[in-house]
Design a protein around this motif. Structure first.
Motif, PDB file in Angstrom:
ATOM      1  N   LEU A   1       4.109  15.174 -20.797  1.00  0.00           N
ATOM      2  CA  LEU A   1       3.888  16.555 -20.521  1.00  0.00           C
ATOM      3  C   LEU A   1       2.279  16.635 -20.287  1.00  0.00           C
ATOM      4  CD1 LEU A   1       4.429  19.355 -20.186  1.00  0.00           C
ATOM      5  CD2 LEU A   1       4.660  19.523 -22.693  1.00  0.00           C
ATOM      6  N   ARG A   2       1.828  16.982 -19.053  1.00  0.00           N
ATOM      7  CA  ARG A   2       0.427  17.341 -18.807  1.00  0.00           C
ATOM      8  C   ARG A   2       0.337  18.769 -18.925  1.00  0.00           C
ATOM      9  NH1 ARG A   2      -0.444  17.140 -13.926  1.00  0.00           N
ATOM     10  NH2 ARG A   2      -2.716  17.264 -14.334  1.00  0.00           N
ATOM     11  N   ILE A   3      -0.619  19.143 -19.854  1.00  0.00           N
ATOM     12  CA  ILE A   3      -0.943  20.532 -20.008  1.00  0.00           C
ATOM     13  C   ILE A   3      -2.631  20.743 -19.795  1.00  0.00           C
ATOM     14  CG2 ILE A   3      -1.032  22.597 -21.430  1.00  0.00           C
ATOM     15  CD1 ILE A   3       0.940  21.216 -23.201  1.00  0.00           C
ATOM     16  N   ALA A   4      -3.049  21.709 -18.855  1.00  0.00           N
ATOM     17  CA  ALA A   4      -4.524  22.041 -18.893  1.00  0.00           C
ATOM     18  C   ALA A   4      -4.686  23.051 -20.085  1.00  0.00           C
ATOM     19  CB  ALA A   4      -4.730  22.595 -17.505  1.00  0.00           C
ATOM     20  N   GLY A   5      -5.581  22.773 -20.724  1.00  0.00           N
ATOM     21  CA  GLY A   5      -5.888  23.626 -21.984  1.00  0.00           C
ATOM     22  C   GLY A   5      -7.132  23.407 -22.742  1.00  0.00           C
ATOM     23  N   LEU A   6      -7.344  23.982 -23.683  1.00  0.00           N
ATOM     24  CA  LEU A   6      -8.610  24.439 -24.300  1.00  0.00           C
ATOM     25  C   LEU A   6      -9.573  25.286 -23.908  1.00  0.00           C
ATOM     26  CD1 LEU A   6      -9.023  20.511 -25.420  1.00  0.00           C
ATOM     27  CD2 LEU A   6      -8.073  22.565 -26.843  1.00  0.00           C
ATOM     28  N   GLY A   7     -10.733  25.396 -24.385  1.00  0.00           N
ATOM     29  CA  GLY A   7     -11.704  26.559 -23.933  1.00  0.00           C
ATOM     30  C   GLY A   7     -12.746  26.302 -23.141  1.00  0.00           C
ATOM     31  N   TYR A   8     -13.625  26.972 -23.101  1.00  0.00           N
ATOM     32  CA  TYR A   8     -14.914  26.970 -22.366  1.00  0.00           C
ATOM     33  C   TYR A   8     -14.930  26.724 -20.809  1.00  0.00           C
ATOM     34  CZ  TYR A   8     -16.346  24.856 -26.990  1.00  0.00           C
ATOM     35  OH  TYR A   8     -16.714  24.457 -28.359  1.00  0.00           O
ATOM     36  N   GLN A   9     -13.780  27.582 -20.216  1.00  0.00           N
ATOM     37  CA  GLN A   9     -14.050  27.959 -19.053  1.00  0.00           C
ATOM     38  C   GLN A   9     -14.868  29.208 -18.709  1.00  0.00           C
ATOM     39  OE1 GLN A   9     -10.878  27.599 -15.815  1.00  0.00           O
ATOM     40  NE2 GLN A   9      -9.525  28.119 -17.934  1.00  0.00           N
ATOM     41  N   LYS A  10     -15.754  29.162 -17.864  1.00  0.00           N
ATOM     42  CA  LYS A  10     -16.620  30.246 -17.538  1.00  0.00           C
ATOM     43  C   LYS A  10     -16.161  31.401 -16.960  1.00  0.00           C
ATOM     44  CE  LYS A  10     -20.979  27.146 -17.986  1.00  0.00           C
ATOM     45  NZ  LYS A  10     -21.968  26.815 -17.314  1.00  0.00           N
ATOM     46  N   GLY A  11     -16.227  32.482 -17.492  1.00  0.00           N
ATOM     47  CA  GLY A  11     -15.578  33.800 -16.777  1.00  0.00           C
ATOM     48  C   GLY A  11     -14.348  33.650 -16.172  1.00  0.00           C
ATOM     49  N   PHE A  12     -13.221  33.058 -16.700  1.00  0.00           N
ATOM     50  CA  PHE A  12     -12.039  32.985 -16.190  1.00  0.00           C
ATOM     51  C   PHE A  12     -10.975  33.114 -17.074  1.00  0.00           C
ATOM     52  CE2 PHE A  12      -8.195  30.510 -14.637  1.00  0.00           C
ATOM     53  CZ  PHE A  12      -7.969  31.389 -13.488  1.00  0.00           C
ATOM     54  N   GLY A  13     -10.064  34.096 -16.962  1.00  0.00           N
ATOM     55  CA  GLY A  13      -8.836  34.116 -17.683  1.00  0.00           C
ATOM     56  C   GLY A  13      -8.671  34.544 -19.183  1.00  0.00           C
ATOM     57  N   GLY A  14      -9.700  34.537 -20.152  1.00  0.00           N
ATOM     58  CA  GLY A  14      -9.430  34.906 -21.238  1.00  0.00           C
ATOM     59  C   GLY A  14      -8.442  34.122 -22.001  1.00  0.00           C
ATOM     60  N   HIS A  15      -7.596  34.797 -23.020  1.00  0.00           N
ATOM     61  CA  HIS A  15      -6.980  33.865 -23.860  1.00  0.00           C
ATOM     62  C   HIS A  15      -5.867  33.227 -23.201  1.00  0.00           C
ATOM     63  CE1 HIS A  15      -4.581  37.506 -24.072  1.00  0.00           C
ATOM     64  NE2 HIS A  15      -3.454  36.670 -24.709  1.00  0.00           N
ATOM     65  N   PHE A  16      -5.254  33.721 -21.962  1.00  0.00           N
ATOM     66  CA  PHE A  16      -3.931  33.159 -21.379  1.00  0.00           C
ATOM     67  C   PHE A  16      -4.453  31.865 -20.699  1.00  0.00           C
ATOM     68  CE2 PHE A  16      -1.748  37.304 -21.753  1.00  0.00           C
ATOM     69  CZ  PHE A  16      -0.532  36.617 -22.366  1.00  0.00           C
ATOM     70  N   HIS A  17      -5.682  31.702 -20.081  1.00  0.00           N
ATOM     71  CA  HIS A  17      -6.203  30.507 -19.321  1.00  0.00           C
ATOM     72  C   HIS A  17      -7.360  29.818 -20.459  1.00  0.00           C
ATOM     73  CE1 HIS A  17      -4.826  33.510 -16.444  1.00  0.00           C
ATOM     74  NE2 HIS A  17      -4.146  32.307 -15.946  1.00  0.00           N
ATOM     75  N   ASN A  18      -7.593  30.238 -21.656  1.00  0.00           N
ATOM     76  CA  ASN A  18      -8.277  29.296 -22.524  1.00  0.00           C
ATOM     77  C   ASN A  18      -7.563  29.646 -23.875  1.00  0.00           C
ATOM     78  OD1 ASN A  18     -11.316  29.011 -21.161  1.00  0.00           O
ATOM     79  ND2 ASN A  18     -10.505  30.833 -20.418  1.00  0.00           N
ATOM     80  N   ASP A  19      -6.954  28.632 -24.156  1.00  0.00           N
ATOM     81  CA  ASP A  19      -6.156  28.630 -25.503  1.00  0.00           C
ATOM     82  C   ASP A  19      -6.501  27.431 -26.240  1.00  0.00           C
ATOM     83  OD1 ASP A  19      -4.524  28.589 -27.553  1.00  0.00           O
ATOM     84  OD2 ASP A  19      -2.667  28.869 -26.408  1.00  0.00           O
ATOM     85  N   ASN A  20      -7.299  27.601 -27.397  1.00  0.00           N
ATOM     86  CA  ASN A  20      -7.942  26.581 -28.125  1.00  0.00           C
ATOM     87  C   ASN A  20      -7.061  26.563 -29.467  1.00  0.00           C
ATOM     88  OD1 ASN A  20      -8.825  29.099 -29.108  1.00  0.00           O
ATOM     89  ND2 ASN A  20     -10.694  28.100 -30.224  1.00  0.00           N
ATOM     90  N   SER A  21      -5.918  26.132 -29.253  1.00  0.00           N
ATOM     91  CA  SER A  21      -4.805  25.966 -30.230  1.00  0.00           C
ATOM     92  C   SER A  21      -3.956  24.905 -30.231  1.00  0.00           C
ATOM     93  CB  SER A  21      -4.139  27.251 -30.897  1.00  0.00           C
ATOM     94  OG  SER A  21      -3.499  26.792 -31.889  1.00  0.00           O
TER      95      SER A  21
END
Length: 727
Positions: A505-525
């Motif tokens: 299962l491939r998942i794009a995840g974790l944080g540090y995206q600049k200026g995009f998405g908030g917690h739906f597109h940056n999830d650090n758990s």
């Protein structure tokens, strides 16, 4: 008095006196011999239920959700072939007893009572749970699932047509086979059922083959909540792409007629159908359920008067198939057999130790045909001008894409699936050009439903494929995490390693995206993944590592049948520079196709006395911090653990040889994530001072504060300096 004994006495009296419920005469294609075989299976299922309750009362049996009232499912089994895979509702004992009569060498009474007694000799679960299921009967195990098995049934049905065009090495289902899955009327309202049935309709509407028979066992109640009269038919009779059939599940002739018609439709048209059976629930929901506390007596006594065994007796007697004495003789023989076998199974050994219980969490390895990797000619045809680009450094997203290409060239049983993975090539381009190169069969654009994506993957794995599903963002996994926790990860456990659904299962995840998405597109758990027994979780930190690790993940799935989650740090996909603008310090050249990083192998950069144990973005930030710390006289070694579950304990401990202090840098939240496990491991295995720098227990913001709650280069520098200096 136990209602099971009340119903038993009423059955005996009704047959003996001829006081049987009224109903339609026997009609339809079912032969006399077939009807008697179904009745035998019904009597065995009923008496297995009765015996399980007596075993529980004696402290020798466990978990008594029974099948009484649902004996009509024996008619469904009779209408199917034993090589049709069946994902069963927990009330389908009669389906299993009927199918057992169709397969030589199966001993249903012995097998099912061993399960009730949780004996290690239970041929399905090895004593881990009372499950319906059998390798010989092509029934993967199910426990008290609430429709969570429906998505993988959809995937398994889809795999049949795909396997006909691209036969995988470990395929098990016939080209003209069908898949059956059953569930209750209450479960049909669950979002998982709704999503799976919608996915089946969505697929069928596009004329894609999907030979799947849904069977809704409608007894009118879910534990204590009544199903509105007519609701199931109103909800499912007019679904686009789904053929609706209905039968009186108390009438074995009518059930067989409708089940045969539905199965024939599915088998010949390769389209899904919905078989709606009207049934009753006897004894309450489970052994511990006292239905008289929430139901009026006339309600459950009405159900008991409609006992399907009474209806079967009437139909067989009135049609001349059996006499009343012969009906009672079959019933008595089933009861005697169950009583005799129960006395033996309760003496059989049970699981005792933690090792006994855990032995099947990790599935067994399987023999796979050797592969030498993709040929140079095939690579030249697929990659074209990209071959030349492979000699120069590239960002992670491109190296992962090339790795996917090489893997799909090497292993034709690999199929990718997910929203936007095909024509678009993924949100971040990681699957770009794969569909054009390998076709829509192997790179499947799905509907927007994570449960269906994972169900498709699990189902295809049931039929020998090695699926690589994609969930677009880590936060979206929470819409479907039970497909991993409750289905994929437990399959080997509950089948004693006999059934598996390997995947990456491939998942794009974790944080540090600049200026995009908030917690739906940056999830650090990653806590929801790390605590699932048997699941491997991998996180690369640069493109070369990512390519090598992805190859190992595919090997683990293909050869060791593992469920692997490969979390790709979004912020590192395009990363080029490390210390300064256009320094190219985070780009890598593409590693040769035969290079892998093995499970548990950690990465080490530097040999200083201050060890930073980290992963993903944490490694990138620690590498940024290292020269600043060096200027302050602090030499570091950066240990990239790479494998987050199970933690690579031996590799970490070995990498700490000569270190004096350890700082754990975790980009995930402080609570419930990787750093807690790492600190515990270090305290248990190492005699070194340990400190921790982790993200705050917070969601991630959009805008300038996108990284404010997580470790940074400067916070790592400050933490190391303070820790090293003892401040």
């Amino acid at each position: 008095m136990d209602r099971a004994d009340v119903i038993d006495a009423a059955f005996r009296d009704g047959v003996a006196t001829g006081n049987l419920p009224s109903g339609a005469a026997a009609a339809g294609p079912l032969s006399r011999e077939g009807a008697i075989a179904i009745f035998r299976a019904q009597c065995l299922s009923r008496n297995l239920d009765r015996r399980s309750r007596k075993m529980q009362a004696a402290g020798q049996g466990y978990y008594t959700i029974g099948s009484s009232g649902h004996e009509g499912m024996a008619g469904v089994a009779a209408a199917l072939r034993p090589d049709d895979m069946a994902f069963l509702h927990y009330r389908d004992g009669a389906f299993q007893t009927m199918r057992s009569s169709q397969v030589p060498g199966v001993t249903p009474t012995w097998d099912m009572l061993l399960s009730f007694a949780t004996s290690v000799e239970d041929p399905m679960s090895g004593g881990r749970h009372k499950v319906l299921g059998s390798r010989a009967l092509n029934i993967p195990p199910q426990t008290s699932t609430i429709a969570s098995h429906l998505p993988k049934a959809v995937g398994t049905a889809y795999s049949i047509g795909l396997a006909k065009r691209h036969r995988p090495e470990h395929a098990v289902l016939a080209d003209d086979g069908i898949v059956m899955c059953s569930f209750g009327d209450a479960s049909s309202n669950h979002s998982t059922a709704q999503g799976a049935i919608n996915a089946a309709c969505w697929t069928s509407y596009q004329s894609v083959p999907l030979p799947l028979l849904f069977v809704c066992e409608d007894n009118g109640i879910g534990i204590s909540v009544r199903t509105p009269r007519g609701w199931v038919a109103a909800n499912y009779a007019q679904k686009p792409g789904l053929k609706y059939f209905r039968a009186n599940g108390l009438d074995l002739f009518d059930t067989y007629r409708a089940a045969q018609a539905a199965a024939d439709y599915v088998r010949t048209q390769r389209k899904p159908a919905f078989l709606h059976l009207s049934l009753v629930r006897l004894y309450g929901h489970a052994g511990s359920d006292m239905q008289q506390t929430y139901l009026d007596k006339d309600i459950f006594e009405g159900w008991e008067a409609d006992d399907p065994l009474l209806h079967s007796a009437r139909l067989l007697i009135d049609s001349g198939a059996l006499s009343a004495e012969e009906v009672l003789g079959i019933y008595d023989a089933a009861e005697a057999q169950c009583a005799r076998v129960a006395e033996e199974v309760v003496t059989r050994p049970r699981l005792k130790t933690a090792n006994d219980v855990m032995a099947s969490i990790v599935p067994p390895k399987r023999a796979c045909a050797p592969t030498n990797g993709p040929s140079e000619a095939a690579r030249a045809e697929v990659f074209g001008g990209d071959l030349k680009a492979m000699t120069s450094p590239q960002p992670m997203s491109r190296l992962l894409n090339w790795a996917m290409n090489d893997l799909m060239l090497a292993h034709p049983e690999i199929a990718c699936m997910g929203e936007d993975v095909g024509r678009k090539g993924g949100v971040y381009g990681v699957t770009q050009k794969l569909q054009a190169r390998f076709g829509e069969d192997r790179v499947i654009d799905t509907l927007l439903d994570e449960q269906s994506i994972l169900g498709l993957a699990m189902g295809m794995a049931h039929n020998g494929f090695v699926p690589i599903p994609e969930v677009q963002f880590l936060a979206y996994l929470h819409n479907a995490e039970d497909q991993i926790r409750g289905e994929a990860a437990t399959l080997s456990f509950f089948s004693n390693g006999q059934f598996t659904n390997p995947m990456v299962l491939r998942i794009a995840g974790l944080g540090y995206q600049k200026g995009f998405g908030g917690h739906f597109h940056n999830d650090n758990s990653l806590g929801v993944l790390r605590d699932i027994p048997g699941v491997i979780v991998a996180v690369p930190s640069d493109g070369a590592d990512g390519a090598r690790m992805l190859r190992e993940c595919v090997r683990l799935a293909r050869e060791e049948q593992r469920v692997v989650v490969f979390v790709e740090p979004i912020a590192l996909y395009p990363m080029r520079d490390l210390h300064g603008d256009k320094d190219g310090g985070w780009m890598r050249t593409y590693p040769a196709p035969d290079e892998r990083i093995g499970l548990g192998e950690v990465g080490v950069s530097g040999d200083g006395p201050l060890a930073i144990v980290t992963y993903g973005n944490g490694r990138y930030l620690s590498e940024q911090a290292a020269p600043i710390l060096r200027e302050r006289g602090i030499e570091t070694r950066i240990i990239d653990i790479r494998w987050l579950a199970p933690l690579p304990a031996e590799g970490i401990v070995a990498a700490l040889d000569g270190a004096e202090k350890v700082l754990v840098v975790d980009e995930c939240r402080r609570s419930g994530n990787v750093s807690e496990g790492l600190v515990t491991l270090l305290n248990e295995r190492c005699d070194l001072p340990v400190a921790r720098l982790a993200a705050e227990d917070s969601f991630i913001a959009t805008g300038p504060a996108y990284a404010a709650t997580m470790p940074s280069r400067d916070s790592i520098v400050d933490a190391v300096h303070s820790f090293w200096m003892g401040e």
